[in-house]
Scaffold this motif. Structure first.
Motif, PDB file in Angstrom:
ATOM      1  N   ALA A 278       0.820  -1.203   0.000  1.00  0.00           N
ATOM      2  CA  ALA A 278       0.000   0.000   0.000  1.00  0.00           C
ATOM      3  C   ALA A 278       0.858   1.258   0.000  1.00  0.00           C
ATOM      4  O   ALA A 278       0.571   2.217  -0.726  1.00  0.00           O
ATOM      5  CB  ALA A 278      -0.924  -0.008   1.205  1.00  0.00           C
ATOM      6  N   VAL A 279       1.909   1.284   0.798  1.00  0.00           N
ATOM      7  CA  VAL A 279       2.732   2.492   0.901  1.00  0.00           C
ATOM      8  C   VAL A 279       3.582   2.681  -0.348  1.00  0.00           C
ATOM      9  O   VAL A 279       3.760   3.801  -0.822  1.00  0.00           O
ATOM     10  CB  VAL A 279       3.619   2.430   2.160  1.00  0.00           C
ATOM     11  CG1 VAL A 279       4.487   3.684   2.263  1.00  0.00           C
ATOM     12  CG2 VAL A 279       2.761   2.280   3.406  1.00  0.00           C
ATOM     13  N   ALA A 280       4.100   1.594  -0.911  1.00  0.00           N
ATOM     14  CA  ALA A 280       4.949   1.708  -2.104  1.00  0.00           C
ATOM     15  C   ALA A 280       4.201   2.329  -3.267  1.00  0.00           C
ATOM     16  O   ALA A 280       4.810   3.006  -4.118  1.00  0.00           O
ATOM     17  CB  ALA A 280       5.500   0.344  -2.490  1.00  0.00           C
ATOM     18  N   ALA A 281       2.885   2.143  -3.328  1.00  0.00           N
ATOM     19  CA  ALA A 281       2.101   2.718  -4.420  1.00  0.00           C
ATOM     20  C   ALA A 281       2.093   4.237  -4.371  1.00  0.00           C
ATOM     21  O   ALA A 281       1.813   4.897  -5.379  1.00  0.00           O
ATOM     22  CB  ALA A 281       0.672   2.190  -4.359  1.00  0.00           C
ATOM     23  N   ARG A 282       2.434   4.809  -3.209  1.00  0.00           N
ATOM     24  CA  ARG A 282       2.445   6.266  -3.062  1.00  0.00           C
ATOM     25  C   ARG A 282       3.814   6.872  -3.325  1.00  0.00           C
ATOM     26  O   ARG A 282       3.967   8.097  -3.285  1.00  0.00           O
ATOM     27  CB  ARG A 282       2.015   6.636  -1.641  1.00  0.00           C
ATOM     28  CG  ARG A 282       0.595   6.219  -1.302  1.00  0.00           C
ATOM     29  CD  ARG A 282       0.387   6.084   0.210  1.00  0.00           C
ATOM     30  NE  ARG A 282       0.991   7.151   0.986  1.00  0.00           N
ATOM     31  CZ  ARG A 282       1.144   7.116   2.317  1.00  0.00           C
ATOM     32  NH1 ARG A 282       0.726   6.041   2.985  1.00  0.00           N
ATOM     33  NH2 ARG A 282       1.704   8.123   2.960  1.00  0.00           N
ATOM     34  N   VAL A 283       4.830   6.049  -3.577  1.00  0.00           N
ATOM     35  CA  VAL A 283       6.196   6.549  -3.710  1.00  0.00           C
ATOM     36  C   VAL A 283       6.444   6.997  -5.139  1.00  0.00           C
ATOM     37  O   VAL A 283       6.345   6.184  -6.070  1.00  0.00           O
ATOM     38  CB  VAL A 283       7.228   5.473  -3.318  1.00  0.00           C
ATOM     39  CG1 VAL A 283       8.641   6.025  -3.442  1.00  0.00           C
ATOM     40  CG2 VAL A 283       6.972   4.984  -1.903  1.00  0.00           C
ATOM     41  N   PRO A 284       6.780   8.260  -5.363  1.00  0.00           N
ATOM     42  CA  PRO A 284       7.113   8.685  -6.726  1.00  0.00           C
ATOM     43  C   PRO A 284       8.437   8.086  -7.174  1.00  0.00           C
ATOM     44  O   PRO A 284       9.320   7.801  -6.358  1.00  0.00           O
ATOM     45  CB  PRO A 284       7.201  10.210  -6.605  1.00  0.00           C
ATOM     46  CG  PRO A 284       7.527  10.455  -5.170  1.00  0.00           C
ATOM     47  CD  PRO A 284       6.855   9.361  -4.393  1.00  0.00           C
ATOM     48  N   ALA A 285       8.576   7.880  -8.455  1.00  0.00           N
ATOM     49  CA  ALA A 285       9.826   7.321  -8.985  1.00  0.00           C
ATOM     50  C   ALA A 285      10.955   8.329  -8.787  1.00  0.00           C
ATOM     51  O   ALA A 285      10.795   9.519  -9.053  1.00  0.00           O
ATOM     52  CB  ALA A 285       9.667   6.986 -10.459  1.00  0.00           C
ATOM     53  N   PRO A 286      12.114   7.892  -8.306  1.00  0.00           N
ATOM     54  CA  PRO A 286      13.232   8.816  -8.101  1.00  0.00           C
ATOM     55  C   PRO A 286      13.919   9.149  -9.413  1.00  0.00           C
ATOM     56  O   PRO A 286      13.627   8.583 -10.469  1.00  0.00           O
ATOM     57  CB  PRO A 286      14.162   8.013  -7.185  1.00  0.00           C
ATOM     58  CG  PRO A 286      13.908   6.586  -7.565  1.00  0.00           C
ATOM     59  CD  PRO A 286      12.433   6.518  -7.903  1.00  0.00           C
ATOM     60  N   ALA A 287      14.840  10.100  -9.329  1.00  0.00           N
ATOM     61  CA  ALA A 287      15.639  10.459 -10.494  1.00  0.00           C
ATOM     62  C   ALA A 287      16.433   9.249 -10.968  1.00  0.00           C
ATOM     63  O   ALA A 287      16.775   8.347 -10.194  1.00  0.00           O
ATOM     64  CB  ALA A 287      16.589  11.601 -10.135  1.00  0.00           C
ATOM     65  N   ARG A 288      16.718   9.224 -12.263  1.00  0.00           N
ATOM     66  CA  ARG A 288      17.441   8.094 -12.840  1.00  0.00           C
ATOM     67  C   ARG A 288      18.829   7.985 -12.219  1.00  0.00           C
ATOM     68  O   ARG A 288      19.524   8.970 -12.017  1.00  0.00           O
ATOM     69  CB  ARG A 288      17.572   8.282 -14.353  1.00  0.00           C
ATOM     70  CG  ARG A 288      18.278   7.124 -15.049  1.00  0.00           C
ATOM     71  CD  ARG A 288      18.377   7.395 -16.545  1.00  0.00           C
ATOM     72  NE  ARG A 288      19.202   8.561 -16.815  1.00  0.00           N
ATOM     73  CZ  ARG A 288      20.534   8.508 -16.924  1.00  0.00           C
ATOM     74  NH1 ARG A 288      21.165   7.355 -16.760  1.00  0.00           N
ATOM     75  NH2 ARG A 288      21.223   9.587 -17.201  1.00  0.00           N
ATOM     76  N   ARG A 289      19.202   6.757 -11.894  1.00  0.00           N
ATOM     77  CA  ARG A 289      20.526   6.494 -11.358  1.00  0.00           C
ATOM     78  C   ARG A 289      21.279   5.575 -12.298  1.00  0.00           C
ATOM     79  O   ARG A 289      20.688   4.829 -13.072  1.00  0.00           O
ATOM     80  CB  ARG A 289      20.429   5.849  -9.979  1.00  0.00           C
ATOM     81  CG  ARG A 289      19.887   6.779  -8.911  1.00  0.00           C
ATOM     82  CD  ARG A 289      19.773   6.091  -7.569  1.00  0.00           C
ATOM     83  NE  ARG A 289      21.004   5.421  -7.168  1.00  0.00           N
ATOM     84  CZ  ARG A 289      21.182   4.837  -5.987  1.00  0.00           C
ATOM     85  NH1 ARG A 289      20.204   4.854  -5.098  1.00  0.00           N
ATOM     86  NH2 ARG A 289      22.311   4.242  -5.691  1.00  0.00           N
TER      87      ARG A 289
END
Length: 539
Positions: A278-289
Motif C-alpha cells: 500500500a505504501v509503495a504505491a504512493r512513492v514517486p519514482a526517483p531520479a534516474r541512477r
C-alpha cells in the motif's frame, strides 16, 4: 535455531538461524570459500557511487570542531559538556553530520598504503559499503526531498523531491512530527563481498552500526537527537532512493529531532499498521541512477538469502526486546569530557594492518573513561523507551595499569572480575593482532536467542547494529585517550562465550583491541575541509 517449514513439509533452520551459526562458529570456512578479491586490483568495485544526471547541491566546508566529546552522549552528560547548541538542520549542520558520519576524513600514503580512503567509522579494508541518503523538509537553499550524499565531492544529489514526511513515517511505522531531517543508511554489498563472499553480510551489518554510532554522536554534538530504526518497510525506502536490489539494501534509518535538556523525545509508534504494497504505491519514482556494475552477488546465496529473509512487509511486525538489559554502572565514573569530538573522529585509528602496538600499560583511569558511557541508552526501536541497549560489555585486561589481568564484566558494579585471561587468549584466532602487546580487549555480546524470537531473521542485523553503536563509542573514546582500537572478528565464538561466561543464547559480536599505536610505514593525511564550487557537475 529457529525452525521453519520447508517446501516438502520438512522442518529446518531458518536462513537467519543458519547464518547466525555459520558466521560466528564457522566463519573461517565461510571466508575460505569467498572470492578473495584483492583491493587495488582491476576487480575491485568502485568505492564511491556514481550519480549521473542531476546537478549536486554543494555543502559548505564541514566545521573542524563539533564540541566537547561529552555532548555526543545522552542528557546525563550535558552538565559536563555545557548546554547543547540549538538543534537545527541548516546547511552547516547537515554538512557536519554527513561529513562526520560517512565523509572522507583522511587519505593514506606510503610504501604499504593499500586502503586510500579513511572514514569516521572503521571499515573492513576501508571498502566503505555504507551509503547515506538524507531527507530534508527544505532549508537554506536545500530543496525538500530525498538526496544522496556524495562523499567524494561533499555534496547532496537530489533524487526524489517533495515533502515525504508522512511517507517516511508510514514506512517506519512511526510519528515523525518535529523531525528536522532523516538519515537513511544502506549497504552496497559487493564492495565487501568481492573479497569476503557471503561473510560480507556480517561485516556490513557491523559497519552499519558503527556508522550509525558516529552519526548519533555527531548529531548529539550538533544539538540533535537521532532515533535509530532497524525495522521498516524495506521495499518502500528502496523505491524512494532508487536502491537497486539485491546489490544495495536499506540497512538503518535515523530521524533527527531537536535535542531536549531533559529526557530524550520518545519514539512514537503509529496506531495503524501499514503494508509495503500500500505504501509503495504512493512513492514517486526517483531520479534516474546509473545502473549497478556487473558483479557476482547473485551466486552468494548465504548473503542474498539472508538479506531477503530479513525483510519486512508490514509495520504490524515491528516489535521490541523485553526490558531488563543492564546499562552503565551506577554512580560516577571518570569521563574524559574535555576532548573535542571532531578531533577524536579524525584521530580514530584501527592501527597498522598488522596490529603490533607498543607494549605499554594503559592506565585504569583511561579504560574507565572509555567504558564509562559506552552502554548509555540511546533511542532505538529495538528496546523500550529509556532502556539500555541489548549489549553486554566485557574487558579482557592484558596490560592495564592498576588492574589485575583477567576477564571483567562491565556492569552496575563497574568492572567485576569473572575469570582468568588465559581462556580468552585461547579463543583468539587473529594472526595479525599481537594480543600480548595490547592494553586490553573489549568484547560486546548480545542476546541472540531472545532476539531471534522477537525479530526473527532480522535479529542478526538488529543486534549487530546495536552492538556497532557501542563499538564506535569505544573506538572514539579510545582515540580521546591516544589509543588505537582494532575491531577484528578473529575469534572462536563458542570458546570465547565460555571464557566470558555468557548466559545461554548470548553470542560475542565484537572484539576491540585497545593499545598504544606502534610505528607504521603509512602516512594518514587529513583531508582539507575547503569549500566546493558553487556547482559541481556529475562525475
Amino acid at each position: 535455531m529457529t525452525a521453519i517449514a520447508g517446501p516438502a513439509g520438512t522442518v529446518g533452520p531458518s536462513p537467519g538461524a543458519r547464518y547466525w551459526y555459520r558466521s560466528l562458529h564457522e566463519y573461517a570456512d565461510m571466508t575460505a570459500r569467498a572470492p578473495g578479491g584483492r583491493e587495488g586490483s582491476s576487480a575491485e568495485p568502485a568505492r564511491f557511487t556514481r550519480f549521473d544526471g542531476p546537478a549536486r547541491h554543494p555543502l559548505p566546508a564541514p566545521a573542524r570542531t563539533l564540541g566537547p566529546l561529552a555532548s555526543a552522549f545522552g542528557p546525563a552528560h550535558l552538565r559536563a559538556a555545557g548546554p547543547p547548541p540549538a538543534g537545527a538542520a541548516d546547511r552547516a549542520s547537515v554538512s557536519a553530520l554527513l561529513h562526520y558520519s560517512c565523509g572522507v576524513l583522511r587519505t593514506e600514503f606510503g610504501p604499504t598504503a593499500r586502503w586510500p580512503y579513511h572514514r569516521p567509522a572503521p571499515s573492513a579494508r576501508c571498502f566503505a559499503p555504507v551509503e547515506a541518503y538524507y531527507w530534508t523538509p527544505g532549508d537554506e537553499g536545500l530543496p525538500a526531498g530525498v538526496h544522496a550524499y556524495d562523499p567524494a565531492h561533499h555534496a547532496l544529489v537530489p533524487l526524489n523531491p517533495g515533502d515525504h514526511r508522512a511517507l517516511l513515517g508510514a514506512a517506519l511505522g512511526a510519528d515523525l512530527d518535529g523531525a528536522v531531517g532523516v538519515l537513511i543508511l544502506s549497504t552496497v554489498f559487493w564492495r565487501t563481498a568481492f573479497r569476503y563472499g557471503g561473510y560480507a553480510y556480517r561485516l556490513c551489518a557491523q559497519e552499519t552500526g558503527l556508522v550509525a554510532g558516529s552519526a548519533m554522536m555527531a548529531a548529539g554534538a550538533l544539538g540533535l537527537s537521532a532515533h535509530l530504526h532497524h525495522q521498516f518497510l524495506d521495499g518502500v525506502l528502496e523505491r524512494l532512493v532508487g536502491a537497486p536490489r539485491p546489490q544495495e539494501s536499506i540497512a538503518a534509518v535515523l530521524p533527527l529531532y531537536p535535542r531536549r535538556e531533559g529526557a530524550a523525545r520518545p519514539l512514537r509508534r503509529l496506531a495503524a499498521a501499514h503494508t509495503e504494497r500500500a505504501v509503495a504505491a504512493r512513492v514517486p519514482a526517483p531520479a534516474r541512477r546509473a545502473a549497478p556494475a556487473a558483479d557476482s552477488l547473485g551466486s552468494l546465496e548465504a548473503l542474498t538469502g539472508m538479506d531477503a529473509a530479513a525483510r519486512l512487509s508490514t509495520t504490524g511486525a515491528i516489535f521490541r526486546l523485553p526490558a531488563g538489559q543492564e546499562g552503565r554502572p551506577r554512580g560516577e565514573f571518570p569521563y574524559g569530557g574535555g576532548a573535542e569530538l571532531g578531533d577524536c573522529l579524525r584521530r580514530r585509528s584501527s592501527g597498522s594492518p598488522a596490529f603490533n602496538p607498543v607494549p605499554r600499560p594503559v592506565p585504569l583511569d583511561a579504560v574507565l573513561r572509555v567504558l564509562g558511557p559506552v552502554l548509555d541508552p540511546w533511542v532505538s526501536d529495538a528496546v523500550p523507551d529509556g532502556a539500555a541497549p541489548p549489549v553486554t560489555a566485557h574487558l579482557w585486561a592484558v596490560n592495564v595499569g592498576g588492574l589485575d589481568g583477567g576477564v571483567y564484566r562491565w556492569g552496575p558494579g563497574g568492572l567485576d572480575r569473572t575469570g582468568p585471561g588465559s581462556a580468552a587468549l585461547a579463543a583468539m584466532e587473529a594472526a595479525n593482532v599481537n594480543y600480548r602487546a595490547v592494553g586490553g580487549v573489549v568484547f560486546l555480546s548480545g542476546p541472540r536467542a531472545v532476539a531471534q524470537e522477537v525479530f526473527g531473521d532480522r535479529s542478526y542485523r538488529v543486534l549487530h547494529q546495536e552492538a556497532g553503536v557501542a563499538a564506535q563509542r569505544v573506538c572514539v573514546l579510545g582515540a580521546a585517550e591516544g589509543l588505537a582500537a582494532r575491531i577484528h572478528n578473529g575469534y572462536a565464538a563458542g570458546p570465547l562465550a565460555r571464557a566470558l561466561r555468557l548466559r545461554p543464547g548470548h553470542e560475542p559480536l565484537f572484539q576491540i583491541a585497545l593499545a598504544v599505536p606502534g610505528p607504521d610505514e603509512r602516512y594518514l593525511m587529513p583531508v582539507p575541509t575547503s569549500s566546493v564550487p558553487a556547482r559541481v557537475e556529475a562525475a
